[in-house]
Scaffold this motif. Structure first.
Motif, short mmCIF file in Angstrom:
data_model
loop_
_atom_site.label_atom_id
_atom_site.label_comp_id
_atom_site.label_asym_id
_atom_site.label_seq_id
_atom_site.Cartn_x
_atom_site.Cartn_y
_atom_site.Cartn_z
N ASN A 90 41.47 36.90 38.37
CA ASN A 90 40.21 37.33 37.74
C ASN A 90 40.41 38.18 36.50
OD1 ASN A 90 39.40 36.15 40.08
ND2 ASN A 90 38.08 37.79 40.78
N LEU A 91 41.44 37.87 35.72
CA LEU A 91 41.57 38.56 34.43
C LEU A 91 40.45 38.09 33.51
CD1 LEU A 91 45.43 38.44 33.78
CD2 LEU A 91 44.05 40.29 34.75
N PHE A 92 40.15 38.91 32.49
CA PHE A 92 39.10 38.54 31.55
C PHE A 92 39.73 37.74 30.41
CE2 PHE A 92 37.67 42.85 33.16
CZ PHE A 92 36.92 42.29 34.19
N PRO A 93 39.41 36.44 30.32
CA PRO A 93 40.14 35.58 29.38
C PRO A 93 39.86 35.89 27.90
CG PRO A 93 38.32 34.39 30.41
CD PRO A 93 38.42 35.71 31.11
N HIS A 94 38.76 36.62 27.64
CA HIS A 94 38.44 36.90 26.24
C HIS A 94 39.08 38.19 25.74
CE1 HIS A 94 35.68 39.20 28.64
NE2 HIS A 94 35.22 39.84 27.60
N MET A 103 39.84 48.35 29.40
CA MET A 103 38.39 48.21 29.25
C MET A 103 37.60 49.06 30.24
SD MET A 103 35.50 46.44 30.39
CE MET A 103 35.82 44.84 31.08
N TRP A 136 47.64 37.11 25.47
CA TRP A 136 46.39 36.69 26.11
C TRP A 136 46.70 36.22 27.52
CZ3 TRP A 136 41.89 37.56 23.63
CH2 TRP A 136 41.95 37.79 22.25
N ASP A 138 45.94 33.66 29.21
CA ASP A 138 46.33 32.26 29.43
C ASP A 138 47.72 31.94 28.87
OD1 ASP A 138 45.80 32.18 26.76
OD2 ASP A 138 44.23 30.66 26.87
N THR B 115 33.83 34.70 39.79
CA THR B 115 35.00 35.57 39.91
C THR B 115 35.03 36.62 38.79
OG1 THR B 115 36.23 33.88 38.72
CG2 THR B 115 36.46 33.90 41.10
N GLN B 116 34.43 36.29 37.64
CA GLN B 116 34.37 37.27 36.55
C GLN B 116 33.41 38.40 36.90
OE1 GLN B 116 36.01 37.22 33.24
NE2 GLN B 116 37.37 36.04 34.56
N GLN B 138 31.83 36.05 26.75
CA GLN B 138 32.33 34.70 27.08
C GLN B 138 31.22 33.66 26.95
OE1 GLN B 138 35.08 34.46 30.55
NE2 GLN B 138 34.68 36.64 30.76
N ARG B 141 30.39 32.66 23.25
CA ARG B 141 31.33 31.70 22.68
C ARG B 141 30.92 30.28 23.05
NH1 ARG B 141 36.32 34.71 23.44
NH2 ARG B 141 35.59 35.84 21.63
N ARG B 216 39.80 31.93 21.79
CA ARG B 216 39.43 32.69 22.98
C ARG B 216 38.12 33.42 22.75
NH1 ARG B 216 44.54 33.10 21.98
NH2 ARG B 216 45.93 32.07 23.44
#
Lengths: 243, 216
Positions: A90-94, A103, A136, A138, B115-116, B138, B141, B216
């Motif tokens: 559950n990392l924040f991809p942005h 954060m 990042w 990913d 999950t986010q 997110q 985007r 991203r």
């Protein structure tokens, strides 16, 4: 001194009675492992401790404070003290790795970016990812992502860390690098409550193992006793199936 | 008999095109603000607010834009409020745009995996902080390409404003066609005018879809 105190906990999902009166005490510095078949209620139990799941009956106290209030402020107060690491990271991809870690302390606690940056670098070094601050999510392997997730949870300086099957989504060769970090945390005295399928790890690291069966704590004790001399046929079956 | 030169015609159409562009832009800017408000209501944890937003969206998605403009224009004047056609058109298109954008954006918010939400909740973020720092960045985007795509619909939708008497591109074209008896030429030019506004937007939307997917 008891840090987490769970008494008479009941939870229903519609007609399913998933927790049927659970009592559990976790002291400061304890490393508690919840084991059991899928559907036994172990993940649900774990998730009630930081309010991701509600419960219908019973009580949970954390450091003397009662949990269970559905009001948002109380939940936030609770979660400031209870960290969690998830199966899917559950990392924040942005956000970059560094931003993932900084954060929440910045937004929730209003800590200064300068100090946070130093702490984030230190935490990344601790989980063996000193050079990944600007990467990042990913771009990382599953094992690396999970270690970032651990660093992110630690950045909030929680009193308890919940780990929900944190190696289940990893390729086998990546499991050990994550378990090594958890083992180190345990040695440093961090209070840990884990759901895991890694029985060897549970036996080596934890000081209390809880076997859940059909929504109840079926058998619990020190891992040395529990794994070598299981008392009930259910635990005997489980142990012989997984070890 | 034809007193209009092609230059006259083009000049008049250009003038109409300008009003079409202004009306589109107004609808889009105000509609975005309105869309954000409806979105906030739609995602609130209060049943009454959610119901309000849902009803608004259903009404404006379930009725023709033309009827909405009629109701705004004639309805308000029946109620004693006389408003000029351009204002009625801007108001009607803004409401219409708000409803559609709110729904498009809600789809993007819903597409963010649960999950986010859980990951950020476990880090003690409250609902507003989750939205602001985790979900919306997110979702935004994801939303850019369909939002620009919807702008094309708005540009074309402005043509119905001609029916309540607002002199934009289509209305200008209609008047010219009556005066010159050259409907084929005039409406061809009108269509070309819309294409001139919409095609770059379509291209831009496609470009965004390609690049934002990787970024991203």
């Amino acid at each position: 001194m008891s840090l987490v105190n769970i008494t008479g906990l009941h939870k229903h999902y519609g007609p399913n009675h998933v927790l049927k009166g659970v009592d559990l005490t976790v002291r400061q510095g304890d490393v508690v492992t919840l084991i059991g078949r899928s559907g036994s209620g172990k993940s649900t139990l774990l998730r009630t401790i930081n309010g991701l799941e509600s419960f219908d009956q019973g009580s949970i106290t954390l450091a003397g404070q009662t949990i269970g209030s559905r009001d948002a402020k109380a939940l936030q107060q609770l979660r400031l003290q209870v960290g969690m690491v998830f199966q899917q990271f559950n990392l924040f991809p942005h956000l970059t790795v560094g931003e993932n870690i900084m954060m929440s302390p910045r937004v929730v606690k209003g800590e200064s970016p300068h100090i946070l940056r130093e702490e984030a670098h230190a935490l990344l070094a601790k989980v063996g990812l000193a050079d990944k601050f600007d990467a990042w999510p990913d771009q990382l392997s599953g094992g690396q992502q999970q270690r970032v997730a651990i660093a992110r949870a630690l950045a909030m300086k929680p009193q308890v860390l919940l780990c929900d099957e944190i190696t289940s989504a990893l390729d086998p060769e990546l499991v050990n690098e994550v378990l090594a970090v958890v083992r180190q945390l345990a040695q440093e005295g961090m209070t840990l409550i884990m759901v895991t399928h890694e029985m060897r790890f549970a036996r080596d690291v934890s000081n209390h193992v809880v076997f859940m069966h059909q929504g109840k704590i079926h058998e619990a004790g020190h891992p040395a006793d529990l794994f070598s001399r299981p008392q009930t046929p259910e635990l005997q079956n489980f142990v012989s199936a997984v070890m | 008999m034809n007193d209009f030169t092609l230059g006259d015609i083009l000049l008049a159409l250009l003038h109409g095109l300008q009003w079409t562009a202004i009306l589109s832009l107004t609808a889009f800017v105000l509609g975005s603000l309105g869309g954000l408000i409806i979105l906030a209501l739609r995602l609130a944890h209060r049943p009454a607010l959610v119901w309000l937003a849902k009803t608004f969206i259903e009404v404006f998605q379930g009725t023709p834009l033309l009827m909405q403009l009629f109701i705004v224009f004639f309805g308000l004047s029946l109620g004693g409020v006389e408003i000029p056609p351009w204002l009625a058109a801007a108001l009607g298109l803004t409401l219409y745009t708000s409803a559609y954008l709110a729904e498009i954006w809600r789809g993007c918010v819903n597409a963010i995996p649960n999950t986010q939400w859980e990951g950020s909740a476990a880090l003690a973020l409250n609902r507003y902080q989750q939205m602001r720092h985790v979900i919306l960045p997110q979702a935004l985007r994801m939303a850019i390409a369909p939002t620009v795509g919807f702008l094309v619909q708005v540009v074309k939708g402005t043509s119905v404003a001609s029916i309540i008497g607002f002199v934009e591109l289509t209305k200008t074209g209609g008047m010219l066609a009556n005066a010159t008896f050259e409907p084929f030429l005039i409406y061809g030019l009108v269509a070309a005018g819309y294409f001139l506004l919409c095609y770059p937007l379509s291209l831009y939307s496609r470009h965004l879809e390609r690049t934002l997917h990787v970024a991203r």
